[in-house]
Design a protein around this motif. Sequence first.
Motif, PDB file in Angstrom:
ATOM      1  N   VAL A 199      -5.155  -2.251 -11.260  1.00  0.00           N
ATOM      2  CA  VAL A 199      -4.048  -1.355 -11.602  1.00  0.00           C
ATOM      3  C   VAL A 199      -3.953  -0.213 -10.590  1.00  0.00           C
ATOM      4  CG1 VAL A 199      -3.214   0.311 -13.320  1.00  0.00           C
ATOM      5  CG2 VAL A 199      -4.146  -1.900 -14.071  1.00  0.00           C
ATOM      6  N   GLU A 200      -5.117   0.345 -10.258  1.00  0.00           N
ATOM      7  CA  GLU A 200      -5.152   1.461  -9.308  1.00  0.00           C
ATOM      8  C   GLU A 200      -4.744   1.013  -7.907  1.00  0.00           C
ATOM      9  OE1 GLU A 200      -5.932   5.461  -8.011  1.00  0.00           O
ATOM     10  OE2 GLU A 200      -5.379   4.488  -9.907  1.00  0.00           O
ATOM     11  N   LEU A 201      -5.143  -0.203  -7.514  1.00  0.00           N
ATOM     12  CA  LEU A 201      -4.771  -0.691  -6.183  1.00  0.00           C
ATOM     13  C   LEU A 201      -3.255  -0.853  -6.066  1.00  0.00           C
ATOM     14  CD1 LEU A 201      -5.440  -1.755  -3.380  1.00  0.00           C
ATOM     15  CD2 LEU A 201      -5.748  -4.031  -4.399  1.00  0.00           C
ATOM     16  N   VAL A 202      -2.622  -1.391  -7.088  1.00  0.00           N
ATOM     17  CA  VAL A 202      -1.158  -1.535  -7.055  1.00  0.00           C
ATOM     18  C   VAL A 202      -0.498  -0.170  -6.917  1.00  0.00           C
ATOM     19  CG1 VAL A 202       0.872  -2.273  -8.358  1.00  0.00           C
ATOM     20  CG2 VAL A 202      -1.196  -3.693  -8.371  1.00  0.00           C
ATOM     21  N   ARG A 203      -1.027   0.828  -7.623  1.00  0.00           N
ATOM     22  CA  ARG A 203      -0.458   2.177  -7.524  1.00  0.00           C
ATOM     23  C   ARG A 203      -0.658   2.757  -6.134  1.00  0.00           C
ATOM     24  NH1 ARG A 203      -1.693   7.292  -7.369  1.00  0.00           N
ATOM     25  NH2 ARG A 203      -3.943   6.884  -7.375  1.00  0.00           N
TER      26      ARG A 203
ATOM     27  N   LYS B 290      -9.572   0.276   2.277  1.00  0.00           N
ATOM     28  CA  LYS B 290      -9.330   1.720   2.411  1.00  0.00           C
ATOM     29  C   LYS B 290      -8.939   2.387   1.100  1.00  0.00           C
ATOM     30  CE  LYS B 290      -4.444   1.303   3.693  1.00  0.00           C
ATOM     31  NZ  LYS B 290      -3.432   1.571   4.758  1.00  0.00           N
ATOM     32  N   HIS B 291      -8.536   1.602   0.119  1.00  0.00           N
ATOM     33  CA  HIS B 291      -8.109   2.163  -1.164  1.00  0.00           C
ATOM     34  C   HIS B 291      -9.260   2.281  -2.175  1.00  0.00           C
ATOM     35  CE1 HIS B 291      -3.911   2.087  -0.024  1.00  0.00           C
ATOM     36  NE2 HIS B 291      -3.948   0.783   0.214  1.00  0.00           N
ATOM     37  N   PHE B 292     -10.499   1.949  -1.780  1.00  0.00           N
ATOM     38  CA  PHE B 292     -11.616   1.922  -2.721  1.00  0.00           C
ATOM     39  C   PHE B 292     -12.703   2.929  -2.335  1.00  0.00           C
ATOM     40  CE2 PHE B 292      -9.476  -1.962  -3.607  1.00  0.00           C
ATOM     41  CZ  PHE B 292      -9.737  -2.241  -4.944  1.00  0.00           C
TER      42      PHE B 292
ATOM     43  N   SER C 287      -9.032  -7.182  -7.449  1.00  0.00           N
ATOM     44  CA  SER C 287      -7.930  -6.220  -7.400  1.00  0.00           C
ATOM     45  C   SER C 287      -6.805  -6.727  -6.510  1.00  0.00           C
ATOM     46  CB  SER C 287      -8.438  -4.872  -6.895  1.00  0.00           C
ATOM     47  OG  SER C 287      -9.426  -4.346  -7.754  1.00  0.00           O
ATOM     48  N   LEU C 288      -7.180  -7.383  -5.418  1.00  0.00           N
ATOM     49  CA  LEU C 288      -6.174  -7.963  -4.530  1.00  0.00           C
ATOM     50  C   LEU C 288      -5.318  -8.984  -5.269  1.00  0.00           C
ATOM     51  CD1 LEU C 288      -4.912  -8.450  -1.736  1.00  0.00           C
ATOM     52  CD2 LEU C 288      -6.813 -10.022  -1.235  1.00  0.00           C
ATOM     53  N   ASP C 289      -5.930  -9.713  -6.202  1.00  0.00           N
ATOM     54  CA  ASP C 289      -5.168 -10.680  -6.996  1.00  0.00           C
ATOM     55  C   ASP C 289      -3.999  -9.997  -7.697  1.00  0.00           C
ATOM     56  OD1 ASP C 289      -6.971 -12.642  -6.279  1.00  0.00           O
ATOM     57  OD2 ASP C 289      -8.066 -12.590  -8.179  1.00  0.00           O
TER      58      ASP C 289
ATOM     59  N   PHE D 270      -8.309  -7.249   5.779  1.00  0.00           N
ATOM     60  CA  PHE D 270      -8.804  -6.985   4.436  1.00  0.00           C
ATOM     61  C   PHE D 270      -9.371  -5.575   4.339  1.00  0.00           C
ATOM     62  CE2 PHE D 270     -12.307  -7.382   1.246  1.00  0.00           C
ATOM     63  CZ  PHE D 270     -11.504  -7.588   0.132  1.00  0.00           C
ATOM     64  N   LEU D 271     -10.167  -5.180   5.338  1.00  0.00           N
ATOM     65  CA  LEU D 271     -10.762  -3.841   5.310  1.00  0.00           C
ATOM     66  C   LEU D 271      -9.707  -2.757   5.503  1.00  0.00           C
ATOM     67  CD1 LEU D 271     -14.023  -4.494   7.393  1.00  0.00           C
ATOM     68  CD2 LEU D 271     -13.830  -4.177   4.920  1.00  0.00           C
TER      69      LEU D 271
END
Length: 419
Positions: free
Chosen positions: A202-206, A140-142, A173-175, A134-135
């Motif tokens: 949205v940002e996580l998917v990108r 790492k994206h946050f 966001s993971l959802d 998870f980390l």
Amino acid sequence: MTDVLDDLETRGLVAHSTDRDALAAELAAGPITFYVGFDPTAPSLHVGNLLQLLTARRLQLAGNRPLLLVGGSTGLIGDPKESGERVMNTKETVAEWVDRIREQVSRFVDLEGDHAGTLVNNLDWTAGLSTIDFLRDIGKHFPVNRMLARDVVSSRLESGISYTEFSYVLLQSLDYLELHRRHGCVLQTGGSDQWGNITAGVELVRRADGHRVHALATPLITKADGSKFGKTEAGTVWLDPELTSPYAFYQSWIQAEDSKVGEYLKQFTFVPVDEIDALMAEHAEKPQLRAAQRRLAAEVTEIVHGRAEVEAAELASVALFGRGELADLPEATLAAALTEAGAVDLAAADGPTVTDALTATGLVASRSEARRAVADGGAYVNNQRVDDPDQLLSDTQLLHGSWAVLRRGKRAVSGVRLT
């Protein structure tokens, strides 16, 4: 399919969107798959959640595929709120609430057909996820500075916020990322109070997959004074009939303010907008008839509880005030209506009189006032004028064997139940 976006905007249902033109193009090329999520932080959804369910229904009717997510994992943590740390419910309680809410949401979209909706649970992809993965893969994206800048987090920094609630945005966001990968989901909808969480997804998917997806938020629905809609003096208006009776639900909409009823009709019903505009023009001429409120209450109650409950609520609304037949009311509706009116229990063994009952319900301030009301011809039991202040309630024709409707004058109503 592009018409649905225009309809949402016309109805005042779009507070924010990531890129309106890009979303319109995606819808035009559709159908698309979208999702809306609900955390099981209570045993039932409420009126605020209803707006999201109806928005999902509008998108599905336009030919798109809904994913209704009930958060078995996010419900174990709870979205941070400005008032303070949430109390965590047990895993057993959350699991029970997940089942209840999954049943609730399934009634608002079609789960069969060409554009069938799907129920999903984020516990499916988090239960086996290790902390390290998870980390590494999500955390790492946050950037922490962006997480600290979120309104709800910044407002809690001084009073304190746990790492658990601070990290909630990563789970939500993971959802979006998982639903994008598993189902091709390209749109998340939700309330404007969730905009930070939604855009983080949205940002996580990108960042994670390099794909462009969309977000749309509905406005916060308020009363005329700016307070949150969906609250009454009795508390939250729930969708579960065991928590808010269909009669009480109906009455909560009847009480809509004149300045807001038109908005609510557009946002919470499927009545065509031009028909709503015509109704509001009539309402402006004769607001005392409350035609708009009655249409609103009937439409929304039918959506949530069915036509039979609308008819029972409408009958109760007139019967309590002497303009309908009380005996035709189902006991559940009568009990709900009298409970809303402040009914009290009296012991049958005590042989309560009309004077006792009028005083106990608060329809009069004293026994002497009760006697005056009877003498003046202004006291009624089950819509029958009472002549004797010492008449025993047990001598009257009780409704369903135990209930009596008390009325003083034309408008003051309450009731008793003999136990």
